[in-house]
Scaffold this active site. Structure first.
Site, PDB file in Angstrom:
ATOM      1  N   LYS A 130       0.855  -1.189   0.000  1.00  0.00           N
ATOM      2  CA  LYS A 130       0.000   0.000   0.000  1.00  0.00           C
ATOM      3  C   LYS A 130       0.888   1.235   0.000  1.00  0.00           C
ATOM      4  O   LYS A 130       1.745   1.385   0.868  1.00  0.00           O
ATOM      5  CB  LYS A 130      -0.882   0.011   1.253  1.00  0.00           C
ATOM      6  CG  LYS A 130      -1.998  -1.024   1.205  1.00  0.00           C
ATOM      7  CD  LYS A 130      -3.246  -0.418   0.606  1.00  0.00           C
ATOM      8  CE  LYS A 130      -4.440  -1.359   0.757  1.00  0.00           C
ATOM      9  NZ  LYS A 130      -5.621  -0.822   0.064  1.00  0.00           N
ATOM     10  N   ASP A 156      -0.376  -0.310  -4.582  1.00  0.00           N
ATOM     11  CA  ASP A 156      -1.693   0.322  -4.580  1.00  0.00           C
ATOM     12  C   ASP A 156      -1.520   1.776  -4.198  1.00  0.00           C
ATOM     13  O   ASP A 156      -1.156   2.081  -3.064  1.00  0.00           O
ATOM     14  CB  ASP A 156      -2.615  -0.403  -3.592  1.00  0.00           C
ATOM     15  CG  ASP A 156      -4.057   0.019  -3.757  1.00  0.00           C
ATOM     16  OD1 ASP A 156      -4.298   1.019  -4.469  1.00  0.00           O
ATOM     17  OD2 ASP A 156      -4.949  -0.644  -3.201  1.00  0.00           O
ATOM     18  N   GLU A 185      -2.217  -0.347  -8.733  1.00  0.00           N
ATOM     19  CA  GLU A 185      -3.671  -0.216  -8.600  1.00  0.00           C
ATOM     20  C   GLU A 185      -4.040   1.242  -8.398  1.00  0.00           C
ATOM     21  O   GLU A 185      -3.388   1.936  -7.596  1.00  0.00           O
ATOM     22  CB  GLU A 185      -4.081  -0.959  -7.320  1.00  0.00           C
ATOM     23  CG  GLU A 185      -4.964  -2.149  -7.504  1.00  0.00           C
ATOM     24  CD  GLU A 185      -5.153  -2.850  -6.170  1.00  0.00           C
ATOM     25  OE1 GLU A 185      -4.458  -3.864  -5.961  1.00  0.00           O
ATOM     26  OE2 GLU A 185      -5.964  -2.401  -5.349  1.00  0.00           O
ATOM     27  N   ASP A 207      -9.201  -0.641  -9.494  1.00  0.00           N
ATOM     28  CA  ASP A 207      -9.843  -1.167  -8.278  1.00  0.00           C
ATOM     29  C   ASP A 207     -10.989  -0.227  -7.887  1.00  0.00           C
ATOM     30  O   ASP A 207     -12.054  -0.267  -8.494  1.00  0.00           O
ATOM     31  CB  ASP A 207      -8.788  -1.307  -7.166  1.00  0.00           C
ATOM     32  CG  ASP A 207      -9.368  -1.816  -5.859  1.00  0.00           C
ATOM     33  OD1 ASP A 207     -10.428  -2.442  -5.883  1.00  0.00           O
ATOM     34  OD2 ASP A 207      -8.754  -1.580  -4.786  1.00  0.00           O
ATOM     35  N   LYS A 230     -14.053  -7.121  -6.053  1.00  0.00           N
ATOM     36  CA  LYS A 230     -14.390  -7.354  -4.647  1.00  0.00           C
ATOM     37  C   LYS A 230     -15.829  -7.837  -4.589  1.00  0.00           C
ATOM     38  O   LYS A 230     -16.767  -7.031  -4.656  1.00  0.00           O
ATOM     39  CB  LYS A 230     -14.238  -6.046  -3.854  1.00  0.00           C
ATOM     40  CG  LYS A 230     -12.797  -5.571  -3.751  1.00  0.00           C
ATOM     41  CD  LYS A 230     -12.671  -4.513  -2.665  1.00  0.00           C
ATOM     42  CE  LYS A 230     -11.229  -4.166  -2.382  1.00  0.00           C
ATOM     43  NZ  LYS A 230     -10.674  -3.190  -3.329  1.00  0.00           N
TER      44      LYS A 230
HETATM   45 MG    MG Z   1      -6.908  -0.980  -4.104  1.00  0.00          MG
END
Ligand code: MG
Length: 334
Positions: A130, A156, A185, A207, A230
């Protein structure tokens, strides 16, 4: 009519989760759904207010009034998959192919080399980092990971970068290191021309920016090659049509939610892997170490990056779910 009960819970983060959330406890609810033919299935409901979701109570009150939010609709859709397997006394992790998961590094500042070593020994080959707080520091961390370990990384950016930050980030990497960045992402807020430019620097994945994309605009390939699905938040069938139409790859992800939600992500990933074996990349169904452990986590039997088994029928957890205290929706204060 489906009868529905709920059970509220809290998850305590081990560290700040990504660029959007802090370390406060996160609240969600498990749902128990019973169909008129007495078939029962379970699912998770885990809103992210940081992403604009209504409060947990608002989802539940809406549900008690017959108004289903998108998250609740997905929860019921997933509970039905669980119910169908339970009715046949089948276990999802025996029924569907195994899907490999990446390992999430949610806070690189507190990620020790010893954990990287341990995860590699367990068989993880893809790590997701992240980013979005300090791009130079993050790039240096990722470079170090790549130099010391034969791994691939996914990054991400949570829509936090500008084009110049992406260029500057990419400049930290040698061509061979850059080739091991599988994708970035959500580099920035969705903008077709900005994404198109960014995709010339690093490969991109879509995403959370999914909701902003106008798919009718693409006459050829979109500026991203991967879409993160998701199932707890999105209509999977609709995304599958887009994936097929545009020749994209898929990575199925949990919603950093309760182990019940993670098990559901794994169920969907296994189902997709069965029907689209070449389209499903490493996924992110099980995220360990994001939260303090609980009884449900202890039932996850992992084999490194794969779920070996969650004992029980459907998505598993049978005895824990049977012993959970379920409240009827009438108990909600209106
Ligand atoms: Mg993401």
């Amino acid at each position: 009519m489906i009868k529905i009960w709920f059970h509220k819970y809290e998850l305590i983060p081990m560290a700040a989760i990504g660029a959007v959330a802090d370390t406060r406890p996160r609240r969600g609810a498990l749902l128990k759904c019973k169909w008129p033919n007495e078939v029962v299935g379970y699912a998770d409901l885990f809103p992210w207010m940081e992403l604009g979701d209504p409060l947990l109570e608002d989802h539940l009150i809406g549900l008690s009034q017959g108004k289903l939010s998108t998250l609740v609709e997905q929860s019921i859709w997933l509970a039905k998959k669980d119910a169908d397997l339970r009715a046949q006394k089948k276990n999802a992790f025996v029924t569907y192919p195994k899907v490999k998961n990446h390992f999430l590094i949610s806070d690189y500042q507190t990620f020790p080399d010893s954990v990287m070593k341990e995860m590699r020994a367990q068989g993880y080959t893809t790590f997701k980092v992240k980013c979005g707080r300090n791009f130079d520091e993050e790039a240096r961390f990722v470079v170090r990971c790549l130099r010391q370990n034969p791994i691939t990384v996914r990054l991400d950016f949570n829509s936090r970068a500008s084009f110049s930050q992406i260029e500057r980030f990419a400049a930290h990497f040698s061509p061979s290191e850059k080739a091991r960045i599988e994708y970035v992402e959500d580099p920035m807020v969705w903008n077709p021309s900005a994404w198109s430019e960014a995709s010339k620097v690093l490969p991109l994945a879509l995403d959370l920016e999914y909701d902003r994309v106008n798919w009718e605009l693409f006459s050829s390939r979109p500026p991203f090659s991967v879409i993160v699905i998701k199932p707890a938040r999105q209509d999977v069938q609709k995304i599958l049509q887009l994936v097929n139409r545009h020749g994209l790859k898929i990575s199925v992800s949990n919603s950093l939610d309760h182990p019940v939600g993670m098990a559901h992500a794994a169920l969907v990933a296994g189902e997709l892997k069965k029907f689209y074996p070449n389209t499903v990349l490493d996924c992110s169904c099980i995220t360990l170490r994001a939260y303090q452990t609980n009884d449900f986590v202890s039932r996850l039997q992992m084999n490194g990056p794969y779920i070996k088994q969650i004992p029980g029928t459907g998505i598993g957890f049978d005895t824990l779910l049977e012993n959970t205290e379920w409240l009827s929706l009438q108990n909600l204060k209106k």
